[in-house]
Design a protein around this motif. Sequence first.
Motif, mmCIF file in Angstrom:
data_model
loop_
_atom_site.group_PDB
_atom_site.id
_atom_site.type_symbol
_atom_site.label_atom_id
_atom_site.label_comp_id
_atom_site.label_asym_id
_atom_site.label_seq_id
_atom_site.Cartn_x
_atom_site.Cartn_y
_atom_site.Cartn_z
ATOM 1 N N PRO A 48 0.843 -1.197 0.000
ATOM 2 C CA PRO A 48 0.000 0.000 0.000
ATOM 3 C C PRO A 48 0.877 1.246 0.000
ATOM 4 O O PRO A 48 1.935 1.264 0.632
ATOM 5 N N HIS A 80 -11.579 1.885 2.279
ATOM 6 C CA HIS A 80 -10.273 2.442 2.644
ATOM 7 C C HIS A 80 -9.669 3.136 1.426
ATOM 8 O O HIS A 80 -8.732 2.624 0.808
ATOM 9 N N ASP A 83 -5.885 3.374 0.604
ATOM 10 C CA ASP A 83 -5.088 2.198 0.285
ATOM 11 C C ASP A 83 -5.022 1.950 -1.218
ATOM 12 O O ASP A 83 -5.896 1.313 -1.797
ATOM 13 N N TYR A 85 -2.314 0.474 -4.206
ATOM 14 C CA TYR A 85 -1.200 -0.454 -4.209
ATOM 15 C C TYR A 85 -0.311 -0.266 -5.427
ATOM 16 O O TYR A 85 -0.780 -0.054 -6.530
#
Length: 125
Positions: A48, A80, A83, A85
């Motif tokens: 993340p 979220h 978050d 990636y």
Amino acid sequence: SAPATDRTVTMDRFRPNIVVENSVPWEEDGWRVIRINGQIFHVVKGCPRCKQSCTDQKTGELFAEPAETLKTFRLMSEEHPEDVYFGQNVSTNARGTVSVGDVVEVLVKDEKGRGIWDKQAPKAE
């Protein structure tokens, strides 16, 4: 695929330990086990990204990018939204050296290219 942006984001903004060249974008999402210079690394989860990747490492200037663009296609949970990636976290118990130019061999990969994310517990296969 990634949306086009008009601003180049340099790799140092992501603070990587290892950068793999000559692979397909996001291919590492499906990697499970790799070997570099004879050492075995296990891919443990996707990485993340925090706001540090939005900071110019030379000037300290803060930007909305790359987080805003990554949110459009790398957001793992609506619950979220912070978050996003990019890259993978790997682990090894080997003692050795990894150098620029070493070959990365993918030994095991998920056949469907699925990634391992924080919110999913890895399952034995």
